[in-house]
Design a protein around this motif. Structure first.
Motif, PDB file in Angstrom:
ATOM      1  N   ALA A 235      -7.455  24.133  70.663  1.00  0.00           N
ATOM      2  CA  ALA A 235      -7.464  23.076  69.650  1.00  0.00           C
ATOM      3  C   ALA A 235      -8.871  22.520  69.566  1.00  0.00           C
ATOM      4  N   ALA A 236      -9.229  22.074  68.388  1.00  0.00           N
ATOM      5  CA  ALA A 236     -10.564  21.520  68.220  1.00  0.00           C
ATOM      6  C   ALA A 236     -10.533  20.408  67.190  1.00  0.00           C
ATOM      7  N   GLN A 237     -11.436  19.456  67.400  1.00  0.00           N
ATOM      8  CA  GLN A 237     -11.541  18.348  66.452  1.00  0.00           C
ATOM      9  C   GLN A 237     -13.009  18.183  66.089  1.00  0.00           C
ATOM     10  N   PHE A 238     -13.267  17.951  64.816  1.00  0.00           N
ATOM     11  CA  PHE A 238     -14.634  17.668  64.399  1.00  0.00           C
ATOM     12  C   PHE A 238     -14.601  16.464  63.481  1.00  0.00           C
ATOM     13  N   ILE A 239     -15.406  15.470  63.806  1.00  0.00           N
ATOM     14  CA  ILE A 239     -15.504  14.295  62.937  1.00  0.00           C
ATOM     15  C   ILE A 239     -16.849  14.371  62.237  1.00  0.00           C
ATOM     16  N   ASN A 240     -16.793  14.672  60.940  1.00  0.00           N
ATOM     17  CA  ASN A 240     -17.993  14.854  60.133  1.00  0.00           C
ATOM     18  C   ASN A 240     -18.094  13.718  59.126  1.00  0.00           C
ATOM     19  N   ARG A 241     -19.110  12.860  59.284  1.00  0.00           N
ATOM     20  CA  ARG A 241     -19.334  11.710  58.403  1.00  0.00           C
ATOM     21  C   ARG A 241     -18.055  10.878  58.269  1.00  0.00           C
ATOM     22  N   GLY A 242     -17.379  10.712  59.414  1.00  0.00           N
ATOM     23  CA  GLY A 242     -16.189   9.866  59.452  1.00  0.00           C
ATOM     24  C   GLY A 242     -14.905  10.582  59.085  1.00  0.00           C
ATOM     25  N   LYS A 243     -15.010  11.794  58.579  1.00  0.00           N
ATOM     26  CA  LYS A 243     -13.802  12.533  58.196  1.00  0.00           C
ATOM     27  C   LYS A 243     -13.354  13.414  59.371  1.00  0.00           C
ATOM     28  N   ILE A 244     -12.059  13.298  59.709  1.00  0.00           N
ATOM     29  CA  ILE A 244     -11.558  14.010  60.887  1.00  0.00           C
ATOM     30  C   ILE A 244     -10.912  15.333  60.497  1.00  0.00           C
ATOM     31  N   PHE A 245     -11.362  16.409  61.138  1.00  0.00           N
ATOM     32  CA  PHE A 245     -10.748  17.720  60.959  1.00  0.00           C
ATOM     33  C   PHE A 245     -10.132  18.145  62.289  1.00  0.00           C
ATOM     34  N   ASN A 246      -8.852  18.487  62.260  1.00  0.00           N
ATOM     35  CA  ASN A 246      -8.189  19.002  63.462  1.00  0.00           C
ATOM     36  C   ASN A 246      -7.766  20.438  63.209  1.00  0.00           C
ATOM     37  N   ALA A 247      -7.950  21.282  64.206  1.00  0.00           N
ATOM     38  CA  ALA A 247      -7.539  22.686  64.074  1.00  0.00           C
ATOM     39  C   ALA A 247      -6.809  23.111  65.336  1.00  0.00           C
TER      40      ALA A 247
END
Ligand code: ZN
Length: 433
Positions: A235-247
């Motif tokens: 699992a991975a999470q990336f917060i880009n410019r405040g937007k959260i992406f979970n995979a």
């Protein structure tokens, strides 16, 4: 839950430290296992140890006195270039007869060949006679040839399975994902995988900002408590410019959002890896060869002749052949309303024919300058319902989401892994950095 660490940024540092301590104590009380079961030796990727590693490390088993073992005296020889079984056996004082008998035993299975420089052969010699010879190919694979009676040897191949343990890593971007990812302890390979998972939504060259965050759980492989390799990102999470992406990884090997949407799109943004865009989509362009106003309804990717061209999406080849000024051309019909066209190829992938089914990313041909072209480039067109679209701007559809049945398998896994990710984050919040 995800916004919790962000919330922490607004509190004074002392409060945060107290909160972190309290959280750790709470986690310890709730998650500390009564007695941690030993991982079975055949633990596979499907079993997830949900105890955060921080806690495992503190668990100390009572030391039992070790039984006294009289170790067998093995002699090891490293294989050098030009070595054969004969030279290796000779080096430890064994006879040609020993070589012959072991060769006979391993002839069928080729258990001791090929030998490569750097391989190690271990010999157990008893009363000047060979008792066992062992080849450790990898930590997970070894072969033992053992004397059974008189002159006969048996061959045994032992394969082992590593213990799989989840590892958690997180970080904040200060300069780039590559630099800060490595500082956080990620290998280059893991960073590439992480960038690939989110590469459909985030352009890691242009979109990254300071204070973007990443967190991931991936598998580590252990053998006898020693780390021997890395496994998949779970699992991975990336917060880009405040937007959260979970995979989250599904059992099909692809990554999906917690809602079951594919992380990848149905089409690659560009069908070539190394390129420079030499001509954009332009309905009023003057053609460089014909010198008349001819709309340019595609994108030109200039790259060296022979550069691979990839199918931008799954589909079926409906055209493979020369097509006027387009030169050597492939057209792919994709699911629904989409077609893509690839022109000016130097050659096709010989396995891709008219009617072939192709997968996204599969190499279909190679860049060239066949047809009306001023230099080697790919002319790429993207059509929706037969109408040309700008491939650089068109909103690309998502790849197929998980269906109802797949969701039943995926949902509990996704829930567990996201909870684990959050438990780890609470255990070492970024706010304290
Ligand atoms: Zn073109």
């Amino acid at each position: 839950m995800i916004t919790f660490p962000k919330l922490l940024q607004h509190f004074p540092k002392l409060y945060i430290r107290i909160l972190v301590l309290l959280t750790l104590v709470m986690l310890t009380i709730t998650l500390w296992p009564a007695s941690k079961p030993k991982n079975p030796p055949d633990a596979t990727t499907k079993t997830l140890d949900l105890t955060p590693k921080l806690l495992i490390e503190n668990t100390q088993a009572t030391l039992q006195p070790l039984p006294i073992i009289h170790p067998e005296k093995w002699t090891s020889v490293t294989v050098k270039s030009g070595d054969s079984l004969s030279t290796l056996f000779q080096r430890v004082g064994l006879s040609a007869q020993d070589v012959y008998q072991v060769s006979q035993a391993t002839k069928k299975t080729k258990a001791l060949s090929p030998l490569f420089p750097g391989d190690t052969l271990d010999f157990l010699i008893k009363n000047e006679r060979l008792d066992k010879v062992r080849l450790i190919k990898t930590p997970l694979l070894q072969t033992i040839v053992q004397r059974k009676d008189g002159t006969n040897y048996t061959v045994e191949t032992i394969t082992r399975k590593p213990d799989i343990e989840p590892r958690f890593v997180q970080g904040i971007i200060k300069s780039s994902l590559f630099v800060d990812g490595q500082n956080a302890g990620l290998s280059q390979k893991k960073l590439m995988q992480l960038a690939t998972i989110f590469g459909w939504d985030i352009d890691f060259a242009l979109d990254i900002r300071g204070n973007d965050q990443f967190a991931l759980i991936y598998e580590e492989k252990y053998l006898d408590d020693a780390l021997i390799g890395e496994g998949d990102i779970l699992a991975a999470q990336f917060i880009n410019r405040g937007k959260i992406f979970n995979a989250i990884r599904h059992s099909d090997g692809n990554y999906y959002s917690p809602q079951g949407y594919s992380m990848r799109k149905a089409f690659l943004r560009s069908p070539v890896d190394f390129f420079r865009i030499s001509s954009k989509y332009n309905p009023n362009r003057k053609h460089p060869v014909l010198k008349t106003v001819r709309p340019h309804r595609g994108v030109d990717y200039a790259a060296a002749t022979g550069t691979p061209i990839k199918a931008s999406g799954d589909g079926k080849v409906t055209w493979r052949g020369t097509k006027g000024g387009y030169g050597r051309t492939i057209i792919i019909q994709h699911a629904g309303i989409y077609t893509t066209l690839y022109a000016h190829m130097s050659k096709y992938n010989s396995k891709v024919k008219k009617g072939s089914r192709v997968k996204q990313g599969q190499v279909i041909g190679y860049i060239g300058s066949s047809g009306l072209a001023t230099g080697p480039h790919l002319h790429y067109e993207f059509r929706t319902n037969g109408v040309h679209k700008n491939p650089l701007k068109v909103k690309l559809p998502n790849a197929e989401p998980l269906n109802k049945e797949q969701m039943e398998e995926f949902k509990p896994v996704a829930k567990t892994i996201i909870e684990l990710l959050e438990a780890y984050q609470l255990g070492s919040p970024l706010a304290s950095i």
